[in-house]
Structures are given as C-alpha cells and as structure tokens.
Design an enzyme around this catalytic site. Structure first.
Site, PDB file in Angstrom:
ATOM      1  N   VAL A   1      -4.170  -2.176   2.321  1.00 40.60           N
ATOM      2  CA  VAL A   1      -2.798  -2.562   1.982  1.00 40.60           C
ATOM      3  C   VAL A   1      -2.002  -1.298   1.682  1.00 40.60           C
ATOM      4  O   VAL A   1      -2.434  -0.458   0.894  1.00 40.60           O
ATOM      5  CB  VAL A   1      -2.771  -3.501   0.749  1.00 40.60           C
TER       6      VAL A   1
ATOM      7  N   ALA B   1      -1.393   2.793  -1.863  1.00 41.35           N
ATOM      8  CA  ALA B   1      -2.191   1.966  -0.953  1.00 41.35           C
ATOM      9  C   ALA B   1      -3.506   1.630  -1.644  1.00 41.35           C
ATOM     10  O   ALA B   1      -3.816   2.178  -2.711  1.00 41.35           O
ATOM     11  CB  ALA B   1      -2.464   2.722   0.345  1.00 41.35           C
ATOM     12  N   LYS B   2      -4.244   0.743  -1.083  1.00 40.21           N
ATOM     13  CA  LYS B   2      -5.597   0.451  -1.585  1.00 40.21           C
ATOM     14  C   LYS B   2      -6.369  -0.233  -0.473  1.00 40.21           C
ATOM     15  O   LYS B   2      -5.777  -0.869   0.414  1.00 40.21           O
ATOM     16  CB  LYS B   2      -5.533  -0.475  -2.803  1.00 40.21           C
ATOM     17  N   GLY B   3      -7.690  -0.105  -0.524  1.00 33.89           N
ATOM     18  CA  GLY B   3      -8.533  -0.781   0.464  1.00 33.89           C
ATOM     19  C   GLY B   3      -9.715  -1.427  -0.213  1.00 33.89           C
ATOM     20  O   GLY B   3     -10.059  -1.087  -1.345  1.00 33.89           O
TER      21      GLY B   3
ATOM     22  N   ASP C   1     -13.251   4.505  -5.007  1.00 39.04           N
ATOM     23  CA  ASP C   1     -12.940   3.568  -6.090  1.00 39.04           C
ATOM     24  C   ASP C   1     -14.281   2.960  -6.489  1.00 39.04           C
ATOM     25  O   ASP C   1     -15.328   3.568  -6.241  1.00 39.04           O
ATOM     26  CB  ASP C   1     -11.916   2.521  -5.617  1.00 39.04           C
TER      27      ASP C   1
END
Ligand code: NAD
Length: 423
Positions: free
Chosen positions: A67, A112-114, A153
């Site tokens: 995202v 952003a992040k995944g 993360d």
C-alpha cells in the site's frame, strides 16, 4: 484552538483508528474538505497472489499487499511485515502512519507498507527465501529506489532485505542497493541502523526529561517488549544513566525497583531465549509492567496495550511509544488529563526510518558514513522533531500526539497543494 477531547472514542479497527486520528487533526488545523478527503485514503493498493514452492514439493499460494499512502513529498517508504494476522486494513493504517512519520522528521519520503499473510516461524529458510523472492517480483512493478523503498518490519530481517535487493537487481541486470533499507552492512546497509529506533527514542526521552525539569540520572524506566526496539532502548538508556526497573518479553519479565543489570539480562535472553528467569529481580507479567512504578514507560511490543481501563493506573510521567499504535485514542485522553506526556509513535520510533533514509542516501551516493556521523545526524533530526511537536502542543493546548500529527499533516498538505492536481 483546542480540541474537544471528550469526543474521542476508540475504534477496534486500526484503519478506522488511523483515519480517526487524521480527522481530529484535520479539524484542528482547518484542513479543507477536499484535501482531507485526499489524505484520508491510500494513493495505491496492490494485492498479489504469491505462489511458493514448499519443501514438501507442493505449491502454496500466499496473499500479499503493498500500500502506498501518499507520495507528495517523495518516494514512499515503509516496512514489509510477514505475519499470520496481516490484513489489508492493518497495512493501510501502517502506510498512513509512515506518511506522517516521514513528514514529522522531515525526510523526503511519503508513506507505504507491505505485508504477506504467512507464519515465518513455521517455514524453512528455503521456503522463506522462495516467498520473499516471488513477493518481490510481484510488487516490483511499483517499487524501486525512486518510487517506493521497503524495509524490515515484524518478522522480516536483514537477510530478507538482502533477498529483496538481489531479486530486484537480478530483474534489472545490475545491483540496486537503494531499492530497500535495513540490509546487512556488507551489501550497502548503514552503520547504526540496528539500534536506530532505540537511539532515536532515547534522544526524545532525554528532551522530554529536560523539558519537564526531571533528572535523567537514576530516573526509573519500565520497558514492555525486549526485541530490536525494546532491548536496545533498555541498553542505551541504562548506559545514559537511567535505571531500568522492569523489562518483559512475550513470556513475561523481571522487575527490581533498585534497578536491573541490563547487560546481564541481554546475555540471559541470548542464552535462554527470554528475559524470564533472570535472577536479579522479581517476576512480573506483561499487564503489570505497564503499571509499574517508574518515571518513563516504554511500550515496545504490541499495538493497543494502553487502554481506558489501565490508563488511570499508569504511574509514569512520560510514555515513549517505541511500538506502533500502543495507545488507544480514549486512553490518550485519560493520560493527557492526568498530565502524563505521551511521546507518540510517529515521533518516538522515527529513528528507524531516519537512519533508513540515511542508508538510501548513502546507497545512491555510493559513499558510506562513519557511525558517529550517523548518530549525530539522527540526534539533530530527533531533537528538532521533538521541539516542533512540543511547541505545537503548547501553542494549542493539545497533547503531543495531536501536536506531532498537526505538524506532519500540514507539511504533507502543503506539498500536495504546491504540486497541484494533475492533469
Ligand atoms: P521484535 O520482533 O524485534 O521484538 C518484539 C518484542 O516484543 C519481542 O521481545 C517479543 O518477545 C515481545 N513481545 C511479543 N508479544 C509480547 C507481549 N504480549 N508482551 C510483551 N512483549 C511481547 O520487534 P521490534 O522490531 O522490536 O518491534 C516492536 C515494535 O516496535 C513494533 O510495534 C514495531 O512496529 C515497532 N517499531 C520497530 C522499529 C524497528 O526499527 N525495529 C521501528 C519502528 C517501530
């Protein structure tokens, strides 16, 4: 203008919680309706299906997400989480928080992040490598050093970052170290990245102590979570002169009002896998550590641990959120009314992304810095972000979270407005 804090309620859904935090600040800074609507949603969501050859010879299909929330201030940045509980809503919330965090410490990135829904604890190294490489390949259409730069993360490691870098580089035909941060130093990682989150947290706690007129030497600190963020926070704070009086990990922990031997606990954890059983103190559980008698509480494990139930019993004068999202919105109100200073996650744990930014800059320049230079630059960033947050909070008689959010959201809104609307 101060906010009506009594209007705040806690949402169980982290995405709604993230949007609610933005809504509060939009009212506070008078964000216009269309800008508010724009910032309230992610720019881009990619959902991918990731086929992975397992050791058994079968092929298993995993679901993954990337995202990108906002890229007005630069390429997007944010970690990748491998966890069975990953949801699209969680990834969206974490992406939005990354936008505010990068803006608050004033680095030229959006958020952003995944995430991939999987349980790495039950997977072999070969399966993890297969998963990482295929997921990287699936999201490679939207990542890149000038577009979107992933990082570690929960349950993703420097080795996993190395596989991401290698997969992307193989597709390009040359090495692209700047596509990901948190890599091992041997392939373009940065010195100081491993302790950067904890070091940044120490710097802002020091500032808060001085601002409140408290003495650092001997100030008592309780830490929930003894991983990358919590363990190094305990280590660096004890080296600085704080007295670490309680620490826990997922199995429980140990407490001693006279202070704990942090180096001894680290050795015990390395040997046994847990802080539990260390003989220099009494046993304590994860609930009681939050209410332990201390000056500084560092939640460094999970989301949503400080609630309206336990907030009235928290005894610390400062809560430094090394973890993302540990305090529920209605608990925030209680802590503020009780005069407890909460250093919000987008400030207290922003040291990690700050040194990730330094890593990206070093990779692009192919010029690597000494560790003391990195720590000095980190300190300047964290101290400035603390002061800007504190000044904003004072000016509007609001808590530090709303102070931090209003500085950050205003920066993102300004960049978005200046760039204008295409076409
Ligand atoms: P980690 O996996 O290294 O460590 C997590 C720690 O929490 C472990 O010690 C684990 O035992 C403990 N834990 C798990 N469940 C617990 C429970 N119920 N009670 C108490 N402790 C428990 O993870 P990390 O990188 O240290 O991340 C911790 C938090 O910090 C997360 O919220 C993460 O998003 C945030 N954070 C980390 C970084 C970073 O650079 N590592 C940067 C920003 C934010």
């Amino acid at each position: 203008m101060a906010l009506d804090l009594s209007a705040v309620s806690s949402s169980e859904n982290v995405w709604q919680m993230a949007q609610q935090q933005l809504d509060d600040v939009a009212r506070l800074i008078g964000l216009n309706e269309s800008m508010h609507g724009f910032l309230r949603e992610p720019k881009r969501i990619l959902e991918v299906s990731v086929p992975v050859r397992m050791d058994s010879g079968t092929t298993k299909i995993f679901k993954g997400f990337r995202v990108q929330h906002n890229m007005s201030r630069g390429p997007t940045k944010g970690g990748i989480r491998f966890h069975p509980d990953v949801t699209l809503d969680e990834v969206k919330a974490l992406a939005m928080w990354m936008t505010w965090k990068c803006a608050l410490v004033n680095i030229p990135f959006g958020g952003a992040k995944g995430g991939v829904i999987c349980d790495p604890r039950t997977m072999s190294m070969q399966e993890l490598e297969n998963l990482t490489r295929r997921f990287t390949s699936e999201i490679s259409i939207i990542i890149g050093p000038e577009k979107d730069i992933p990082a570690p993360d929960v349950y993703t490691t420097p080795q996993i970052m190395a596989w991401i870098m290698d997969t992307y580089s193989m597709q390009k035909g040359y090495s692209v170290p700047g596509v990901v941060t948190g890599k091992p130093v041997a392939i373009g990682g940065s010195l100081g990245r491993d302790k950067a989150t904890a070091r940044g947290c120490l710097y802002v706690v020091d500032e808060a102590m001085q601002t409140l007129g408290l003495t650092i030497e001997g100030a008592r600190v309780a830490v929930q979570g003894f991983g990358n963020a919590g363990m190094y926070a305990a280590e660096l704070m004890s080296q600085r002169g704080y007295s670490i009086v309680a620490v826990t990990d997922s199995k429980g922990g140990v407490a001693n009002p006279k202070g704990l031997d942090v180096a001894g606990i680290m050795a015990h954890k390395a040997e046994t896998g847990s802080v539990v059983g260390f003989t220099g103190g009494d046993r304590i559980n994860n609930k009681d550590v939050l209410e332990y008698d201390c000056d500084v509480l560092v939640p460094a494990a999970l989301e949503k641990v400080i609630t309206k139930e336990n907030a009235p019993r928290i005894r610390a004068k400062i809560v430094a959120e090394a973890a993302n999202g540990p305090t529920m919105p209605d608990a925030d109100v209680i802590l503020f009314e009780r005069g407890i200073m909460v250093l919000p996650d987008i400030l207290a744990n922003a040291g990690g992304v700050s040194v990730s930014y330094f890593e990206w800059v070093q990779d692009l320049q192919e010029n690597f810095w000494e560790e003391d230079e990195i720590n000095e630059r980190l300190k300047r960033k964290m101290v400035r972000a603390f002061k800007e947050t504190y000044d904003q909070a004072k000016r509007h008689s609001i808590d530090m979270r709303r102070g931090a959010y209003s500085v950050a959201v205003a920066r993102v809104a300004e960049a978005t407005k200046l760039r204008g609307l295409y076409p």
